[in-house]
Design an enzyme around this catalytic site. Structure first.
Site, PDB file in Angstrom:
ATOM      1  CE1 TYR A  56      -3.073  -3.005   0.371  1.00 34.54           C
ATOM      2  CE2 TYR A  56      -3.255  -2.576   2.718  1.00 34.54           C
ATOM      3  CZ  TYR A  56      -3.592  -3.319   1.614  1.00 34.54           C
ATOM      4  OH  TYR A  56      -4.447  -4.387   1.753  1.00 34.54           O
ATOM      5  CG  HIS A 125      -1.306  -8.779   0.027  1.00 34.84           C
ATOM      6  ND1 HIS A 125      -0.921  -7.465   0.013  1.00 34.84           N
ATOM      7  CD2 HIS A 125      -2.656  -8.744  -0.050  1.00 34.84           C
ATOM      8  CE1 HIS A 125      -1.976  -6.682  -0.065  1.00 34.84           C
ATOM      9  NE2 HIS A 125      -3.044  -7.436  -0.113  1.00 34.84           N
ATOM     10  CB  SER A 205     -13.717  -4.828   0.117  1.00 33.62           C
ATOM     11  OG  SER A 205     -12.537  -4.198  -0.288  1.00 33.62           O
TER      12      SER A 205
END
Length: 330
Positions: A56, A125, A205
């Site tokens: 990020y 990830h 999300s």
């Protein structure tokens, strides 16, 4: 704050966490001062689980979280991730790396940027298709043995990969997109595998990248550099069809006396005591709204009503562009 146990006999963490990605990347302009204030507000409200990743920014989000938790380490349960590599020349380019030597180097980098001695929860990830999961998790297990990591997690891994990884070292959490408009963990066996293996599912999300809040009415609502402009679900006819689904959720929320975001988050948390959610926000006002979901209790009839107006197959469009979908459910 409601808490849930992470993994089998793991630590208690807040049922709602804070996804920090959008504070630094992907969702338009950044405001570090408000983002840090939001993290401080979260910790003060008892929200302990903070989620970031080295990709990020890249790297800038870990640095931001590190600044925010300085002097407050005891309040924060820090989760970060490794494995997605971004090209410094072309940040849109992606690579996946699960080699043991990279695992060790990535951990050192994250520890330095976060300014901490131990990562509470360290995720891979994305699963590297070219490296056996046993090798990657073996390297991650060594980090636990040396005290640099406390608990291990995977992200967007298949049920079969979870099975194999769990034989090497206990996996505390599986992070996957999970919400009313992304029900993949139910259909692909991942949620059942988590229940069976004692792995918590951490839903990222959970608000459908903000769509389930009802605040997004047009693709023009996104800033020019917001990645959602290129996401299949936010384009053309897909957008219109999905907006109709969201309007049904808004109606149910109005009947319940809560916001659409609170209803959507309450739905995720109702999917099991081993399910947590990490909605992302960079504003204190949105954080407080999200925390209100903890006061929303959904009955079986209400859950059935939600499923009836928002069935899993109703969503239009893939959740990522084709290139990114190749690394899902690895």
């Amino acid at each position: 704050m409601q808490t849930r146990t992470l993994g089998n006999n793991g630590p208690q963490v807040s049922a709602l966490g804070l996804g920090c990605m959008g504070m630094s990347d992907f969702y338009g302009d950044r405001d570090d001062a408000e983002s840090i204030a939001t993290i401080h507000h979260a910790l003060e409200r008892g929200l302990s689980l903070l989620d970031t990743a080295d990709m990020y920014g890249p790297h800038t989000n870990e640095e931001l979280v590190g600044k925010a938790i300085k002097g407050r380490r005891g309040q924060a349960f820090v989760a970060t991730k490794f494995g997605i590599m971004r090209d410094p020349v072309n940040p849109q380019a992606r690579g996946i790396n699960g080699r043991p030597e990279y695992v060790r180097a990535a951990c050192e980098g994250s520890l330095k940027r976060l300014g901490i001695e131990t990562i509470d929860l360290y995720y891979q990830h994305r699963v590297d298709p070219n490296v056996p999961i046993e090798e990657t998790v073996g390297a991650m297990a060594e980090l636990v043995q040396t005290g640099k990591v406390r608990h291990l997690g995977l992200s967007e891994a298949s049920a079969a990969t979870l099975e194999r990884a769990s034989k090497v070292h206990p996996i505390a959490a599986l992070q996957s997109e999970f919400s009313l408009w992304t029900r993949d963990p139910e259909s692909n066996g991942v949620l059942d595998a988590c229940h069976r293996l004692g792995i918590s599912l951490v839903a990222y999300s959970p608000l459908g990248r903000g769509f389930l809040t009802g605040a997004i009415r047009s693709p023009d609502d996104f800033e020019a550099d917001d990645y959602r402009r290129s996401s299949p679900r936010f384009q053309g006819e897909n957008f219109a069809r999905n907006l109709a689904l969201v309007d049904r959720v808004k109606a149910l929320a109005a009947d319940k006396g809560c916001s659409p975001a609170q209803l959507a988050l309450a739905w995720v948390l109702a999917q099991g005591k081993d399910v947590l959610a990490i909605p992302g926000t960079k504003r204190r006002s949105r954080l407080d709204e999200n925390l209100g979901a903890l006061d929303v209790a959904l009955s079986k009839d209400e859950l059935a009503a939600i499923d009836a107006v928002f069935p899993p197959e109703a969503v239009a469009g893939a959740r990522y562009a084709a290139a990114s979908m190749t690394h899902i459910n690895g």
